[in-house]
Design an enzyme around this catalytic site. Structure first.
Site, PDB file in Angstrom:
ATOM      1  CG  ASP A 251       7.176 -28.634  11.065  1.00 12.00           C
ATOM      2  OD1 ASP A 251       6.468 -28.918  12.109  1.00 12.00           O
ATOM      3  OD2 ASP A 251       7.140 -27.268  11.195  1.00 12.00           O
TER       4      ASP A 251
ATOM      5  CD  GLU B 130     -16.391 -56.387  45.036  1.00  7.14           C
ATOM      6  OE1 GLU B 130     -16.489 -57.481  44.250  1.00  7.14           O
ATOM      7  OE2 GLU B 130     -15.599 -55.515  44.970  1.00  7.14           O
TER       8      GLU B 130
ATOM      9  CD  GLN C  27     -16.269 -38.050   1.691  1.00  2.37           C
ATOM     10  OE1 GLN C  27     -16.428 -37.307   2.591  1.00  2.37           O
ATOM     11  NE2 GLN C  27     -15.766 -37.447   0.386  1.00  2.37           N
TER      12      GLN C  27
ATOM     13  CD  GLN D 248       5.117 -24.527  12.530  1.00  3.88           C
ATOM     14  OE1 GLN D 248       4.203 -24.953  12.211  1.00  3.88           O
ATOM     15  NE2 GLN D 248       6.354 -24.742  12.228  1.00  3.88           N
TER      16      GLN D 248
ATOM     17  CG  ASN E 250     -11.095 -31.011   5.821  1.00  2.04           C
ATOM     18  OD1 ASN E 250     -11.792 -31.881   6.512  1.00  2.04           O
ATOM     19  ND2 ASN E 250     -11.453 -30.904   4.788  1.00  2.04           N
TER      20      ASN E 250
ATOM     21  CB  SER F 169       0.111 -25.131  12.581  1.00  5.28           C
ATOM     22  OG  SER F 169       0.192 -26.334  11.852  1.00  5.28           O
TER      23      SER F 169
ATOM     24  CE1 TYR G  12      -8.796 -38.018   4.593  1.00  4.64           C
ATOM     25  CE2 TYR G  12      -7.861 -36.092   5.292  1.00  4.64           C
ATOM     26  CZ  TYR G  12      -8.722 -36.729   4.417  1.00  4.64           C
ATOM     27  OH  TYR G  12      -9.264 -35.779   3.469  1.00  4.64           O
TER      28      TYR G  12
ATOM     29  CD  GLU H 137       1.269 -28.328  16.301  1.00  7.99           C
ATOM     30  OE1 GLU H 137       1.163 -27.117  15.941  1.00  7.99           O
ATOM     31  OE2 GLU H 137       0.852 -29.344  15.689  1.00  7.99           O
ATOM     32  CG  HIS H 138       5.428 -26.951  17.033  1.00  5.98           C
ATOM     33  ND1 HIS H 138       4.092 -26.543  16.094  1.00  5.98           N
ATOM     34  CD2 HIS H 138       5.871 -28.076  16.528  1.00  5.98           C
ATOM     35  CE1 HIS H 138       4.004 -27.458  15.402  1.00  5.98           C
ATOM     36  NE2 HIS H 138       4.965 -28.200  15.727  1.00  5.98           N
TER      37      HIS H 138
HETATM   38  N1  HSO Z   1       4.170 -27.931  11.809  1.00  7.68           N
HETATM   39  C1  HSO Z   1       3.085 -28.818  11.190  1.00  7.68           C
HETATM   40  C2  HSO Z   1       3.640 -29.905  10.403  1.00  7.68           C
HETATM   41  C3  HSO Z   1       4.290 -29.600   9.053  1.00  7.68           C
HETATM   42  N2  HSO Z   1       5.142 -28.622   8.888  1.00  7.68           N
HETATM   43  C4  HSO Z   1       4.044 -30.234   8.086  1.00  7.68           C
HETATM   44  C5  HSO Z   1       5.388 -28.891   7.796  1.00  7.68           C
HETATM   45  N3  HSO Z   1       4.965 -29.618   7.177  1.00  7.68           N
HETATM   46  C6  HSO Z   1       1.913 -29.210  12.258  1.00  7.68           C
HETATM   47  O1  HSO Z   1       2.643 -29.678  13.293  1.00  7.68           O
HETATM   48 ZN    ZN Z   2       4.889 -26.762  10.013  1.00 11.68          ZN
END
Ligand code: HSO
Ligand code: ZN
Length: 424
Positions: free
Chosen positions: A355, A409, A184, A252, A207, A230, A124, A321-322
């Site tokens: 990224d 068994e 969808q 971020q 989203n 993020s 996606y 995440e980071h």
């Molecule tokens: N930091 C985002 C990924 C992204 N950053 C795309 C820039 N473009 C999520 O890990």
């Molecule tokens: Zn990013």
């Protein structure tokens, strides 16, 4: 920005920081209905939802040729950047491809594991302001490296679908591109329609509607994860330049008003300097409004720890995440943390490197799921299976163990299938 002491945080605030919610709960029912309708009515449902949600009348969902044309028409500079990033991502993910292996734990008992790519994958690619060509590379390249034969990308319809995103699809090696968005699109990829072939695995961020739809189809197809906004956590000491730390936080933050952006340090002066730098840099950013909202939300802040141990414990609870680690003994710190999607160590390692271009994947676990999950990798597109071959001697060694357990068994035929191979 205020600096908050970790020891002063209320329980409510700790919960907001450590139990970040994906926010899909309240739309699950509506999404289930969309998914069910597409499952049942196929293309007719897709056309109706495209009318309703995207305000477009779609004849042909297949826009694969447009992606080829976009690749050829975009700026040379951008095309080259896409190719460089794709090559680095490809090289890193090639290292992840597992090799079949076998062992002989005892005489005449050979056991092994073989790895097969899934036949098909769906990626996606969000539209609008979240149309990231880089995310297309992160989804399609690992699938192709894994050996997936058919990789389809779905992206929302638009008057002109972002040409750079389309070009990235072609560069990454997508086999089909469909102009379908939202829940969808996920349903179409999961169950297939007259125009869309169903896939084995669906990956890629989207989203809340896309994420809720992935939750809905999970089980019928494989999915990578339920991605949320993020996140970054910076773990630094006084040896770090506050200007750099603030820039990491703000970078971020520009993704999403709900992004979780956190700076943690055991040094009070450094904490204040980072907070001041965030205030100084924010007005200069193009996406200032989004950055401000992200900084203000309950999953974000600048935090002062009593010690580096407390800062590490805070990071482990947050499970970002980071993580950006920059301190005097940063490699030791890297050895002390475990709960993160991807770590960026040292002055010259911005999260933006991962990224876009260094080669690691940027589709990463959010919302604290870094405690239990990993970022997107070749593994998501691969299916391991086991095999074995026993010799007469190998089976002889196991004979009694097998028959004893089979009889315990009450499965006598299992025992017999072993005994029948022996004369005595
Ligand atoms: N930091 C985002 C990924 C992204 N950053 C795309 C820039 N473009 C999520 O890990
Ligand atoms: Zn990013």
């Amino acid at each position: 920005m205020d600096v908050q002491s970790i020891s002063d945080l209320s329980d409510r605030r700790r919960r907001a920081l450590f139990e970040r919610d994906s926010g899909i709960g309240e739309i699950r029912e509506d999404v289930a209905e969309i998914v069910e309708t597409v499952h049942h009515d196929g293309d007719d449902a897709l056309r109706e939802f495209s009318r309703r949600f995207d305000d477009v009348e779609i004849e042909d969902f297949d826009v694969t040729e447009q992606a080829v044309a976009a690749y050829e028409s975009i700026d040379d500079e951008v095309r080259e950047a896409i190719e460089t990033a794709a090559a680095n991502i490809r090289a890193f993910h090639e290292r992840q491809v597992p090799e079949d292996w076998s062992v002989e734990p005892s005489e005449g008992r050979e056991l092994g594991r073989k790895y097969y790519p899934l036949d098909s994958a769906g990626v996606y690619a969000p539209g609008g302001t979240a149309a990231y060509p880089s995310s297309v590379l992160m989804g399609v390249v690992p699938a192709k490296v894994a050996g997936v034969e058919h990789v389809a990308v779905a992206t929302p319809p638009a008057e002109e679908i972002n040409p750079v995103t389309m070009a990235a699809m072609h560069a990454a090696g997508a086999d089909a591109v469909y102009q379908i968005g939202g829940a969808q699109a996920i349903a179409a990829l999961a169950y297939g329609t007259e125009s869309v072939d169903p896939v084995d695995v669906i990956v890629g961020p989207g989203n809340r509607w896309v994420t809720a739809a992935k939750a809905e189809v999970r089980g019928d197809v494989r999915i990578d994860m339920l991605a949320g906004p993020s996140e970054v956590l910076t773990l630094t000491d006084a040896s770090a330049d506050p200007e750099i730390v603030a820039a990491e936080v703000i970078a971020q933050a520009e993704h999403d008003p709900n992004a979780g952006v956190v700076a943690v340090t055991p040094d009070a002066d450094h904490a204040q300097a980072v907070a001041d730098e965030i205030d100084r840099q924010t007005p200069a950013r193009e996406r200032e409004d989004i950055v401000r909202e992200a900084l203000d939300n309950d999953a974000s802040g600048v935090f002062l720890a009593d010690s580096m141990d407390e800062a590490v414990a805070f990071s482990e609870d947050y499970a970002p995440e980071h993580i950006f680690v920059h301190a005097e003994s940063e490699r030791d710190l890297l050895d002390r943390i475990t709960n993160y999607g991807s770590a960026f160590v040292g002055e010259f390692t911005p999260v933006a490197a991962g990224d876009y271009a260094s080669g690691t994947n940027h589709v990463l676990p959010t919302g604290g799921s870094a405690k239990i999950a990993s970022g997107l990798s070749v593994d998501d597109f691969i299916r391991p299976a086991t095999y074995q071959q026993l010799s007469e001697e190998g089976l002889g060694t196991l004979r009694e163990t097998i028959t004893t357990l089979a009889n315990a068994e009450g499965l006598e035929a299992h025992a017999q299938s072993v005994e029948t191979r022996f004369d005595d």
